[in-house]
Design a protein around this motif. Structure first.
Motif, PDB file in Angstrom:
ATOM      1  N   SER A 104      18.402  40.834  78.566  1.00 42.03           N
ATOM      2  CA  SER A 104      18.804  40.800  77.151  1.00 42.03           C
ATOM      3  C   SER A 104      20.320  40.790  77.010  1.00 42.03           C
ATOM      4  O   SER A 104      20.878  40.105  76.150  1.00 42.03           O
ATOM      5  N   ILE A 105      21.000  41.554  77.861  1.00 44.33           N
ATOM      6  CA  ILE A 105      22.468  41.542  77.854  1.00 44.33           C
ATOM      7  C   ILE A 105      22.986  40.152  78.211  1.00 44.33           C
ATOM      8  O   ILE A 105      23.940  39.653  77.607  1.00 44.33           O
ATOM      9  N   CYS A 106      22.347  39.516  79.186  1.00 44.19           N
ATOM     10  CA  CYS A 106      22.752  38.164  79.575  1.00 44.19           C
ATOM     11  C   CYS A 106      22.517  37.185  78.423  1.00 44.19           C
ATOM     12  O   CYS A 106      23.376  36.333  78.139  1.00 44.19           O
ATOM     13  N   THR A 107      21.379  37.290  77.743  1.00 43.58           N
ATOM     14  CA  THR A 107      21.095  36.425  76.600  1.00 43.58           C
ATOM     15  C   THR A 107      22.073  36.665  75.460  1.00 43.58           C
ATOM     16  O   THR A 107      22.510  35.731  74.784  1.00 43.58           O
ATOM     17  N   LEU A 108      22.438  37.925  75.251  1.00 49.46           N
ATOM     18  CA  LEU A 108      23.418  38.240  74.225  1.00 49.46           C
ATOM     19  C   LEU A 108      24.776  37.632  74.551  1.00 49.46           C
ATOM     20  O   LEU A 108      25.490  37.154  73.666  1.00 49.46           O
ATOM     21  N   GLY A 109      25.132  37.635  75.837  1.00 47.01           N
ATOM     22  CA  GLY A 109      26.370  36.972  76.246  1.00 47.01           C
ATOM     23  C   GLY A 109      26.337  35.481  75.981  1.00 47.01           C
ATOM     24  O   GLY A 109      27.337  34.896  75.543  1.00 47.01           O
ATOM     25  N   TRP A 110      25.181  34.861  76.237  1.00 42.98           N
ATOM     26  CA  TRP A 110      25.058  33.426  75.947  1.00 42.98           C
ATOM     27  C   TRP A 110      25.222  33.171  74.450  1.00 42.98           C
ATOM     28  O   TRP A 110      25.894  32.218  74.046  1.00 42.98           O
ATOM     29  N   GLU A 111      24.602  34.005  73.609  1.00 42.38           N
ATOM     30  CA  GLU A 111      24.691  33.796  72.164  1.00 42.38           C
ATOM     31  C   GLU A 111      26.125  33.981  71.679  1.00 42.38           C
ATOM     32  O   GLU A 111      26.593  33.240  70.812  1.00 42.38           O
ATOM     33  N   ARG A 112      26.847  34.921  72.231  1.00 41.76           N
ATOM     34  CA  ARG A 112      28.237  35.123  71.840  1.00 41.76           C
ATOM     35  C   ARG A 112      29.090  33.922  72.246  1.00 41.76           C
ATOM     36  O   ARG A 112      29.994  33.517  71.524  1.00 41.76           O
ATOM     37  N   PHE A 113      28.794  33.361  73.413  1.00 41.24           N
ATOM     38  CA  PHE A 113      29.525  32.172  73.859  1.00 41.24           C
ATOM     39  C   PHE A 113      29.268  31.002  72.903  1.00 41.24           C
ATOM     40  O   PHE A 113      30.208  30.305  72.494  1.00 41.24           O
ATOM     41  N   CYS A 114      28.009  30.786  72.526  1.00 43.93           N
ATOM     42  CA  CYS A 114      27.692  29.706  71.591  1.00 43.93           C
ATOM     43  C   CYS A 114      28.286  29.985  70.211  1.00 43.93           C
ATOM     44  O   CYS A 114      28.703  29.060  69.512  1.00 43.93           O
ATOM     45  N   GLY A 115      28.320  31.257  69.812  1.00 49.95           N
ATOM     46  CA  GLY A 115      28.880  31.591  68.518  1.00 49.95           C
ATOM     47  C   GLY A 115      30.364  31.305  68.428  1.00 49.95           C
ATOM     48  O   GLY A 115      30.882  30.998  67.350  1.00 49.95           O
ATOM     49  N   ILE A 116      31.073  31.392  69.551  1.00 53.52           N
ATOM     50  CA  ILE A 116      32.505  31.127  69.558  1.00 53.52           C
ATOM     51  C   ILE A 116      32.797  29.640  69.712  1.00 53.52           C
ATOM     52  O   ILE A 116      33.679  29.087  69.067  1.00 53.52           O
ATOM     53  N   THR A 117      32.046  28.973  70.576  1.00 50.76           N
ATOM     54  CA  THR A 117      32.316  27.562  70.837  1.00 50.76           C
ATOM     55  C   THR A 117      31.668  26.629  69.818  1.00 50.76           C
ATOM     56  O   THR A 117      32.157  25.519  69.608  1.00 50.76           O
ATOM     57  N   PRO A 119      30.425  27.579  66.230  1.00 52.58           N
ATOM     58  CA  PRO A 119      30.096  28.538  65.174  1.00 52.58           C
ATOM     59  C   PRO A 119      29.272  27.959  64.028  1.00 52.58           C
ATOM     60  O   PRO A 119      28.606  28.702  63.321  1.00 52.58           O
ATOM     61  N   LEU A 120      29.315  26.647  63.818  1.00 53.58           N
ATOM     62  CA  LEU A 120      28.609  26.050  62.687  1.00 53.58           C
ATOM     63  C   LEU A 120      27.141  25.763  62.989  1.00 53.58           C
ATOM     64  O   LEU A 120      26.371  25.525  62.063  1.00 53.58           O
ATOM     65  N   ALA A 121      26.752  25.766  64.251  1.00 50.19           N
ATOM     66  CA  ALA A 121      25.363  25.457  64.615  1.00 50.19           C
ATOM     67  C   ALA A 121      24.512  26.717  64.548  1.00 50.19           C
ATOM     68  O   ALA A 121      23.842  27.098  65.514  1.00 50.19           O
TER      69      ALA A 121
END
Length: 380
Positions: A104-117, A119-121
């Protein structure tokens, strides 16, 4: 079947014994209370993509605190015996909850990466995050179930009292399980957070494209170009409680009729009127710095808590040379990560933090904490 026959303290009840008991009780209490509060808080806020892996993380840590830590503390403090069925269920739940927490921590890291790179998707991120959060548990179950059926050698040394339930130290199983439950997710997290830090260190990006402009601007400047400032949208859109301009209209050159990408001085001149409209440029920089500090803290805490255990486990499976005291410290250091996750991950999201504070200070559960989202610009 052999059940609980005796129950007496492991060793003398000295100040060290009482200190260990108090520390284990505190870790168990904060793991259960903190993660239960996070789950309650997540129900009180509007859904965001990061909330799906965060809910999976809180669920895994809550189950760990309820079903695993009480027996883990009892086997360290007391001498007693449990039958095979209970020990098998306990060891399976131990591996299941810890693996689900790490994934879950790894998935949360992926979501944070997508949220920064990207943000509109937001819609696509939410759909993918929901799918990954659902896949965490089948994967963790597949890794955990074999521990109940694969025979394990005794890992305690001569002179040490056998514990009620033992950790599976079968070499083949240990190396396969720790690769998928720790080393692979940790490697993915290191890569993701390194890319996040690089993205945060980059200057704010400005995207230029032709398209229809809202507010009837196209009627005045038919060939206008919209300049979208991508960095205005933060990693967690739910943090924004006010509307900010997302685009700048740049007309074509009156001489050539062609659009020329403006220089940094031109962009500065274009955006200077927006500063008088409280355009949150300083807030963007502040959020980037705060996100950078949070990411470094998250990664450091995860590696600090779990690395000693996943180094000790394969070493002991090979040489059976790790003392009982080392097992105690390394195991409970990993458990401590589940108690600290609510403080770090939930506190890094202002929306969840506000709802968590409301959950702890409000006696009624009928109140709902809504978070105002910044409306996304239309795409044509």
């Amino acid at each position: 079947m052999q059940s609980v026959l005796t129950l007496h303290p492991r060793g003398d009840m000295t100040s060290s014994w009482w200190a260990a008991a108090a520390a284990m009780a505190a870790v168990t209490f904060f793991t259960v209370g903190g993660n239960a509060a996070v789950l309650v808080a997540l129900k009180r806020v509007n859904r965001a993509p990061a909330h799906y892996p965060l809910a999976s993380l809180a669920t895994a840590d809550l189950l760990l605190g309820l079903l695993v830590l009480p027996i883990a503390a009892a086997r360290e403090l007391f001498v007693f015996h449990l039958n095979w069925a209970i020990c098998s269920c306990w060891s399976t739940l131990d591996v299941l909850c810890c693996t689900a927490s790490i994934l879950s921590i790894c998935t949360l890291g992926w979501e944070r990466f997508c949220g920064i790179t990207a943000p509109l998707a937001r819609a696509q991120r939410a759909k993918t995050a929901r799918l990954l959060a659902a896949l965490i548990w089948p994967v963790a179950t597949t890794i955990a179930i074999p521990t109940a059926f694969i025979p394990s050698p005794k890992h305690f040394l001569p002179g040490e009292i056998a514990k009620a339930c033992t950790v599976n130290t079968n070499s083949s199983y240990v190396f396969v399980s720790i690769f998928f439950s720790f080393y692979l997710p940790a490697s993915v997290m290191v890569v993701l957070y390194a890319r996040i830090l690089r993205a945060l260190a980059a200057p704010p990006s400005i995207r230029f494209h032709r398209g229809q402009v809202t507010n009837n601007v196209e009627k005045v400047i038919p060939d206008a170009v919209v300049v979208n400032v991508d960095s205005v949208t933060p990693a967690d859109e739910s943090q924004e409680n006010h509307k900010v301009p997302k685009s700048i209209v740049v007309p074509p050159s009156p001489k050539t009729g062609h659009f020329m990408i403006p220089s940094s001085e031109t962009v500065r001149a274009i955006t200077s009127p927006l500063k008088r409209l409280k355009f949150p440029v300083a807030g963007i920089i502040s959020r980037q710095r705060r996100a950078t500090r949070t990411i470094v803290m998250l990664m450091s805490l995860f590696l600090l808590c779990w690395t000693p255990f996943f180094v000790m486990l394969p070493v002991d499976s090979i040489c059976e040379c790790v003392r009982d005291a080392a097992w105690l410290w390394c195991t409970w250091l990993g458990y401590t990560n589940s108690a600290l996750n609510p403080l770090v991950y939930a506190a890094s999201s202002p929306a969840v933090s506000r709802a968590l504070h409301a959950s702890l200070t409000t006696t009624t559960c009928t109140r709902t904490t809504d978070v105002t989202r910044t409306p996304l610009p239309r795409r044509t």
